[in-house]
Structures are given as C-alpha cells and as structure tokens.
Design an enzyme around this catalytic site. Sequence first.
Site, PDB file in Angstrom:
ATOM      1  N   ASP A 103       0.951  -1.108  -0.005  1.00 47.64           N
ATOM      2  CA  ASP A 103       0.001  -0.114   0.055  1.00 47.64           C
ATOM      3  C   ASP A 103       0.849   1.319   0.008  1.00 47.64           C
ATOM      4  OD1 ASP A 103      -2.262  -1.415   0.203  1.00 47.64           O
ATOM      5  OD2 ASP A 103      -2.689  -1.312   2.379  1.00 47.64           O
ATOM      6  N   ARG A 104       0.315   2.219  -0.546  1.00 42.25           N
ATOM      7  CA  ARG A 104       1.137   3.622  -0.640  1.00 42.25           C
ATOM      8  C   ARG A 104       1.485   4.009   0.774  1.00 42.25           C
ATOM      9  NH1 ARG A 104      -1.587   9.025  -3.132  1.00 42.25           N
ATOM     10  NH2 ARG A 104       0.265  10.302  -3.189  1.00 42.25           N
TER      11      ARG A 104
END
Length: 191
Positions: A146-147
């Site tokens: 995930d970012r």
Amino acid sequence: MTTTAPSTPGVQLLEVSPEYAGQRIDNFLLARLKGVPKTLIYRILRKGEVRVNKGRIKPEYKLQAGDIVRVPPVRVPERDEPVPVAQGLLQRLEASIVYEDKALIVINKPAGIAVHGGSGLNFGVIEAFRQLRPDAKELELVHRLDRDTSGLLMIAKKRSMLPHLHEALRGDGVDKRYMALVRGNWATSIK
C-alpha cells in the site's frame, strides 16, 4: 510472445511464449496495452472481446505456453514521454535498494510512495525504476505494498524470475512479517 498477422484490421493474435505461462490474462493485457485504462481492459475481458484459443475467459485466467490470445482493436491514447520523476525521489529510491542482481531488485519502499501510477497518480515506484534502469526492459512488480506502507518490495528485472518469486510468496519460500507502530494503549479485550 509472437504476433501473427491480424485476421481483421486492428485485431491482434498473440501466441503466449513459455516465459509468460502462469501469468493472469488481465496482467498480460495491462503490460501489453500500455496507456489503455485498466477499466477498459476489464470491460473488454468481461464482454468476451478478448479470447484465448477462441474461447471466452475470466480476468483471473492463467495463460499457458502456446495459448493464442485474440486482442480486439483498442484505441491507445497518444502518449508523450512518461512524466519525469523528480531527481530527488529517484535518488531516494536508488538509495533504498537493499539487494540487486541481474534478475531482481529489492528495495525498502518508503511510506507515502505508490508502487505504480494510476488513480490520479502519474507515477509510482515501478515507473521511477523504469527511468532509473532504462536498459532493463522487462521490469515488473513481484507484489504490491500500500502507498502508506513501508517495507521490502521486489521488482523482477526478468520476466522469467516472476513465476519463481510468485511461487515462493505463495509457499514457504518467503518469510513475511508485518509490524505496526501504535500510539496509545491497546484495549485488553475485544468484544
């Protein structure tokens, strides 16, 4: 992968070579139809416009060596050169490499950086590494983070490395550990 002469204008027939065996059709198309929105790729899959060996398939279909993939005419938007990634970010990512050989790059991805562009982002780690390693033509993400998550991220430099790494991730070949930094007190019981 080889391309045969189109049977109708704009239709492509692609023969799957052994190094692409095991890859999902959606990922195969995403890599070949650069610039085509992901939503369009899934739409042509859903509508049955993409065929494998003359039959309809689902987006999760895994290709086999020798499969013939029929790709309908798809209008690819004209693309300028990729958005250049800021030199500071390129240097930060280069410094984050913890391992590299001729087939694999492992980086300690910083939090706040997406792994690939899309959803309003012009670039991510993979696009940055394509600028950092212009001679590595087959760079592919092995997995995603995930970012907002930091951690080790693998990037295959050769397509032939992907199936081995995917198998290791599915099995016992990779030790995955997740840690969270928490502020405050945990509740002692969950109801």
